[in-house]
Design a protein around this motif. Sequence first.
Motif, short mmCIF file in Angstrom:
data_model
loop_
_atom_site.label_atom_id
_atom_site.label_comp_id
_atom_site.label_asym_id
_atom_site.label_seq_id
_atom_site.Cartn_x
_atom_site.Cartn_y
_atom_site.Cartn_z
N ASP A 105 0.87 -1.32 -0.06
CA ASP A 105 0.05 -0.09 -0.10
C ASP A 105 0.91 1.29 0.28
OD1 ASP A 105 1.25 -0.01 2.58
OD2 ASP A 105 -0.72 0.30 3.60
N LYS A 106 2.24 1.04 0.07
CA LYS A 106 3.08 2.38 0.00
C LYS A 106 3.85 2.31 -1.26
CE LYS A 106 2.08 3.99 3.90
NZ LYS A 106 1.04 5.03 3.90
N ARG A 107 3.41 1.55 -2.50
CA ARG A 107 4.15 1.90 -3.49
C ARG A 107 3.64 2.72 -4.65
NH1 ARG A 107 5.61 -4.76 -4.45
NH2 ARG A 107 6.61 -5.23 -2.65
N TRP A 108 4.62 3.20 -5.42
CA TRP A 108 4.39 4.23 -6.25
C TRP A 108 4.94 4.21 -7.72
CZ3 TRP A 108 7.40 8.05 -8.65
CH2 TRP A 108 6.70 9.32 -9.10
N TYR A 122 14.21 1.89 5.51
CA TYR A 122 12.92 1.59 5.50
C TYR A 122 12.28 0.52 6.11
CZ TYR A 122 13.71 5.72 2.22
OH TYR A 122 13.92 6.71 1.73
N THR A 165 8.45 6.35 1.14
CA THR A 165 8.53 4.91 0.72
C THR A 165 8.13 4.66 -0.94
OG1 THR A 165 7.89 4.40 2.91
CG2 THR A 165 7.75 2.63 1.57
N GLY A 166 7.23 5.37 -1.31
CA GLY A 166 6.81 5.12 -2.70
C GLY A 166 7.70 5.35 -3.66
N ALA A 169 1.62 7.45 -0.65
CA ALA A 169 2.71 6.47 -0.35
C ALA A 169 3.78 6.87 0.38
CB ALA A 169 3.06 6.02 -1.85
N VAL A 170 3.45 7.61 1.28
CA VAL A 170 4.42 8.27 2.17
C VAL A 170 4.18 7.66 3.62
CG1 VAL A 170 4.98 10.25 0.95
CG2 VAL A 170 3.03 10.47 2.72
N GLY A 171 5.09 7.90 4.65
CA GLY A 171 4.84 7.62 5.90
C GLY A 171 5.65 8.29 6.89
N ALA A 207 1.17 11.83 5.95
CA ALA A 207 2.12 10.98 6.83
C ALA A 207 1.75 11.07 8.35
CB ALA A 207 3.35 11.50 6.57
#
Lengths: 290, 290
Positions: free
Chosen positions: A279-282, B42, B109-110, B137-139, B179
């Motif tokens: 769910d964090k891919r781009w 990561y 992350t993305g 797609a960030v955190g 985020a």
Amino acid sequence: MSATMRMAPALLLAPLAACATVAPAPVAAPVANPPAGMQYLYGSGEGAALSVQAWNALLAYVSARVKARPADSVVLAEGARLAAPRFVPCGDKPFAAVFDVDETVMLNTGYEYHDAKTGRGFDAAAWDAWEKTGEGAVGPVPGADHGLAALRGLGVTVIFNTNRSAANADSTARAIKAAGLGDAVHGQTLYLSGDDAMGSRKDGRRATIAARYCVIAMGGDQLGDFSDLFNAAQPVSARRDATLQPLVAGLWGNGWFVMPNPVYGSGLKGGFDDIFPMDKRWAPPAIGEK
Amino acid sequence: MSATMRMAPALLLAPLAACATVAPAPVAAPVANPPAGMQYLYGSGEGAALSVQAWNALLAYVSARVKARPADSVVLAEGARLAAPRFVPCGDKPFAAVFDVDETVMLNTGYEYHDAKTGRGFDAAAWDAWEKTGEGAVGPVPGADHGLAALRGLGVTVIFNTNRSAANADSTARAIKAAGLGDAVHGQTLYLSGDDAMGSRKDGRRATIAARYCVIAMGGDQLGDFSDLFNAAQPVSARRDATLQPLVAGLWGNGWFVMPNPVYGSGLKGGFDDIFPMDKRWAPPAIGEK
């Protein structure tokens, strides 16, 4: 982050490849530059600042603990769980701080040069030779030489708990001394792999140390330098989550001090599915990936 | 360090190559695993602990400063030198803490998934697309979401000073919010590249912020997040030494808080002659190198 920073390493390749060609003849094919992790840990200001920051925090923490003796050591008691930590009581035992050696207090500059130059990856025989003969090519982690001297000045016994081999105790003590990190005496202030039957697991050695001392701080570059519980068989993401649960998260910088090491060890694991959650891919919309 | 740890990544290659083949179709040739720096930053518990440790230190430091207002901000005054730091006075200005965004409070992350999967290295067009569309797609950097909320709870204004483009201010504010890092308002609590004529250099934006606030803490993953002086043309080793001179070394963890980033940036530079001093090189005696 800026595009400038992002592109800098690429822009540097040409001139540095030139530098590399005048370096001592490599065993294998020449490599243009050291790996990124080595550039960061052994050469960068960012990496040095990160280490000094950890040592500054450790000294501030220990200074306060020496003034107000804590009831408990920071070594987990036998049978403790990370979700419900319990610690070995201090009683009136003398103060100690326990540190891993490699990439925690001492930089293995010489070995990593050999590793990067040959591109062979880890070689157990070469590492054993390094333990025996490396004392001339080590240095302190930035802040560690000053930090350990300051701890001793506070009356805190500095104890090294490393997975170097007990068979190489004398040469490891010489390397620690050569790095400006002071004296280490096997069985008293130096614990090694082979001291007990637990191999590279350090909980047994920590228990032995905590039985004699009130351990007010521990430092390491690997989670196993704090508790073997982190290395129980579990997915990469669960191991990371284990460091973030509330009662453990509160220990980082408060008794447990982690030092940076993106060069080797238990932190360098995981495939795409471990490191990048689905769910964090781009991908750039234009390219239409994802 | 133990042989086990050293060899673990190699041992994992086989099973993880299998994982990678079931990952979304890559643009270029498939890569077995993400680069070591990405595994560390990561995915690892060590990297997460290092970030939480920095945030714990930052919160302890700021809590003390809020109780006892300092005379000076931690932003260097115009004309100051690293060898003789002088800081902007606080006067009675309200408290603020200033942070870079990427890999300081927010994990990209993305984008890094895309970067690792394509193996193309930094692509300015892809990064611009990421600034515009990456919010899903960030955190947070481990500890940053809790840390920023705690700062605001202490009455400290959180200000972001990033080299993302001013043209993408709205989407960057959305990404920060997504985020879990709270609100960012361009020109008030969000400063970007393009806000002044200094490009990616942040001293001008820091001066603007320090004119309005008593900046009691700064956080960043790059030395340029603290002072542009670190990025003056100089050899890699001199730049590292600049972080270790006494008056600067004392700031790490005491006003200046550095976050780990072995994935990209100004720390990933240097050839063998920069990273491995001639007097710290080694080869196994048996091989007779050196």
